[in-house]
Design a protein around this motif. Sequence first.
Motif, PDB file in Angstrom:
ATOM      1  N   ASP A 182       0.726  -0.756  -0.071  1.00  0.00           N
ATOM      2  CA  ASP A 182      -0.030  -0.251  -0.135  1.00  0.00           C
ATOM      3  C   ASP A 182       1.268   1.080   0.170  1.00  0.00           C
ATOM      4  O   ASP A 182       1.629   1.848   0.879  1.00  0.00           O
ATOM      5  CB  ASP A 182      -0.685   0.076   0.620  1.00  0.00           C
ATOM      6  CG  ASP A 182      -1.616   1.136   1.517  1.00  0.00           C
ATOM      7  OD1 ASP A 182      -1.584   1.845   0.559  1.00  0.00           O
ATOM      8  OD2 ASP A 182      -2.608   1.328   1.990  1.00  0.00           O
ATOM      9  N   ASP A 217      -2.901  -9.155   1.803  1.00  0.00           N
ATOM     10  CA  ASP A 217      -2.494  -8.105   0.325  1.00  0.00           C
ATOM     11  C   ASP A 217      -2.307  -7.549  -0.653  1.00  0.00           C
ATOM     12  O   ASP A 217      -2.572  -7.385  -1.447  1.00  0.00           O
ATOM     13  CB  ASP A 217      -4.254  -7.491   1.098  1.00  0.00           C
ATOM     14  CG  ASP A 217      -3.089  -5.858   1.659  1.00  0.00           C
ATOM     15  OD1 ASP A 217      -1.390  -6.185   1.088  1.00  0.00           O
ATOM     16  OD2 ASP A 217      -3.441  -4.986   2.176  1.00  0.00           O
ATOM     17  N   LYS A 221     -11.049  -7.767  -5.007  1.00  0.00           N
ATOM     18  CA  LYS A 221     -11.586  -7.242  -3.476  1.00  0.00           C
ATOM     19  C   LYS A 221     -12.858  -7.692  -3.221  1.00  0.00           C
ATOM     20  O   LYS A 221     -12.816  -9.020  -3.999  1.00  0.00           O
ATOM     21  CB  LYS A 221     -11.395  -5.735  -3.983  1.00  0.00           C
ATOM     22  CG  LYS A 221     -10.433  -4.155  -4.148  1.00  0.00           C
ATOM     23  CD  LYS A 221     -11.408  -3.389  -4.626  1.00  0.00           C
ATOM     24  CE  LYS A 221      -9.982  -2.232  -4.916  1.00  0.00           C
ATOM     25  NZ  LYS A 221     -10.407  -0.733  -4.845  1.00  0.00           N
ATOM     26  N   ARG A 229     -16.541  -7.195  -0.917  1.00  0.00           N
ATOM     27  CA  ARG A 229     -17.419  -6.105  -0.169  1.00  0.00           C
ATOM     28  C   ARG A 229     -18.124  -7.162   0.814  1.00  0.00           C
ATOM     29  O   ARG A 229     -19.057  -8.308   0.712  1.00  0.00           O
ATOM     30  CB  ARG A 229     -18.630  -5.780  -1.276  1.00  0.00           C
ATOM     31  CG  ARG A 229     -19.873  -7.110  -1.470  1.00  0.00           C
ATOM     32  CD  ARG A 229     -20.978  -6.427  -2.764  1.00  0.00           C
ATOM     33  NE  ARG A 229     -20.087  -5.078  -3.922  1.00  0.00           N
ATOM     34  CZ  ARG A 229     -19.837  -5.573  -4.637  1.00  0.00           C
ATOM     35  NH1 ARG A 229     -20.333  -7.053  -5.548  1.00  0.00           N
ATOM     36  NH2 ARG A 229     -19.626  -5.343  -5.961  1.00  0.00           N
ATOM     37  N   THR A 257     -15.250  -1.406  -0.793  1.00  0.00           N
ATOM     38  CA  THR A 257     -14.697  -2.576  -1.141  1.00  0.00           C
ATOM     39  C   THR A 257     -13.969  -2.863  -0.237  1.00  0.00           C
ATOM     40  O   THR A 257     -13.140  -1.499  -0.483  1.00  0.00           O
ATOM     41  CB  THR A 257     -14.655  -2.979  -2.602  1.00  0.00           C
ATOM     42  OG1 THR A 257     -14.043  -2.329  -3.238  1.00  0.00           O
ATOM     43  CG2 THR A 257     -15.733  -3.199  -3.035  1.00  0.00           C
ATOM     44  N   ARG A 258     -13.016  -4.066   0.342  1.00  0.00           N
ATOM     45  CA  ARG A 258     -12.213  -4.121   0.913  1.00  0.00           C
ATOM     46  C   ARG A 258     -10.971  -4.990  -0.260  1.00  0.00           C
ATOM     47  O   ARG A 258     -11.369  -5.807  -0.532  1.00  0.00           O
ATOM     48  CB  ARG A 258     -11.420  -4.210   1.722  1.00  0.00           C
ATOM     49  CG  ARG A 258     -12.473  -2.783   2.643  1.00  0.00           C
ATOM     50  CD  ARG A 258     -11.799  -3.242   4.371  1.00  0.00           C
ATOM     51  NE  ARG A 258     -12.128  -2.152   4.650  1.00  0.00           N
ATOM     52  CZ  ARG A 258     -12.922  -2.367   5.990  1.00  0.00           C
ATOM     53  NH1 ARG A 258     -12.241  -3.165   7.194  1.00  0.00           N
ATOM     54  NH2 ARG A 258     -13.260  -1.056   7.013  1.00  0.00           N
ATOM     55  N   TYR A 259      -9.148  -4.937   0.101  1.00  0.00           N
ATOM     56  CA  TYR A 259      -8.974  -6.616  -0.676  1.00  0.00           C
ATOM     57  C   TYR A 259      -8.566  -6.840   0.329  1.00  0.00           C
ATOM     58  O   TYR A 259      -8.505  -6.807   1.431  1.00  0.00           O
ATOM     59  CB  TYR A 259      -6.881  -6.081  -0.267  1.00  0.00           C
ATOM     60  CG  TYR A 259      -7.229  -4.807  -2.186  1.00  0.00           C
ATOM     61  CD1 TYR A 259      -6.783  -4.710  -3.250  1.00  0.00           C
ATOM     62  CD2 TYR A 259      -6.645  -3.040  -1.359  1.00  0.00           C
ATOM     63  CE1 TYR A 259      -6.774  -4.087  -4.220  1.00  0.00           C
ATOM     64  CE2 TYR A 259      -6.597  -2.343  -2.299  1.00  0.00           C
ATOM     65  CZ  TYR A 259      -6.434  -2.930  -4.064  1.00  0.00           C
ATOM     66  OH  TYR A 259      -6.281  -1.631  -4.987  1.00  0.00           O
TER      67      TYR A 259
END
Length: 428
Positions: free
Chosen positions: A3, A360, A369, A371, A379-381
């Motif tokens: 990230d 991730d 990703k 949800r 949403t996220r990884y």
Amino acid sequence: MLDMKFVRENPDAIDKAMADRQSSWDREKFFELDDERRSVIGEVEELQATRNAESKKIGALMKEGKKDEAEAAKEAVREVNEKIDGLAERRSKLEADLYDFMSHLPNIPCEATPVGVDETENIERRRWGTPRDFKAEGFEFKAHWDLGTDLDILDFERGNKLSGSRFTVLGGAGARLERALINFFIDTHTSRGFKEWWPPIVVKRQTMFGTGQLPKFEDDAYHVSGDNFLIPTAEVVLTNLHAGEVLEGDSLPRWYTAFTPCFREEAGSAGRDTRGIIRQHEFDKVEMVKFAKPEDSDNQLESMTAEAEYLLQQLGLPYRVISLCTGDLGFSARQTYDIEVWLPSYNAYKEISSCSNCGDFQARRANIKYRDPENFKGTRYLHTLNGSGLPAGRTMAAILENYQNADGSITVPEVLRPYMGCDKIERA
């Protein structure tokens, strides 16, 4: 991929992670690229505000009949647009350079990964089974390459004739044993919750990038026509099945498995494991891949490792499990367990499965990703995991050596007999 925001805000943590990995990163270059990119973005935003203000003036000036001033305002807008276009090109170049920079940074080890310099500082976690004492049984054991040659089931000379070094031809019971192992592995995994896939083995560059094989390990990859590659492991295709997708949280975890041939140049392994079938350019392997929520991925790593152990237990092969230290950790992994099977010819345990939690890291590269509207917006990884379950060649070598008899025959492990149609391998 890491990230970028985390790297920007925690450079000291990156310093430590790279040092623990016996690696390094160019901190100065990162901030030089990142600061310039952010400066360009800020400059563009200021110019856009200026352009919007000048554009609003044009209409008002035209209404007031001030054509000369309106034309001057239009010229100012044109000049601003030219500057914005020039900065857009600069921003694109900076972002490409920064993306390339980030693509070469390995994953950050998690807290559970022991800190160490190299493989000598890996930590043994447990052992299963007891290696045979051949002397107590009254005979000298043979290495699998001699056993296979004597039984006429491994042909190294013809493999070399057909394809070169590190290629082997399997014949008769050897070919049948390879097929038996693949079927046993797949049948076991699918009976225990894994979904089987049959993917292609030729993939695009982006697919290799998604799991971290490229750009760092391009020298170890087999290129084919165009900008395509032969896969080094089914991890590549199974993980990228969901590249660019958003999965539903209630569908996680997902457990996938596949058998594929695997291809590796082994560019950095000159002189290592040159005899037998331990290190080949082409080999068959059954792979496990999991997609999990971040809070569940550590548990999924434990269960994946147990799955590989279960196969070895069913085959009755002695093994040990070790935690890789930071200096021996793979590029994409944050934590890895290696399972090593006992090989009498080495008088040592040799890796047969590597089970890794990548966090991730791969999901960012492949843009995968999930949800979960009950727990967060948007949403996220997710987290990806992979593990060998198992390679047929190394397992065959372990069976030949651990199940050999004084007369040179091989007792077939009980779980493989339905697949083999016999309980012993003898020279035809």
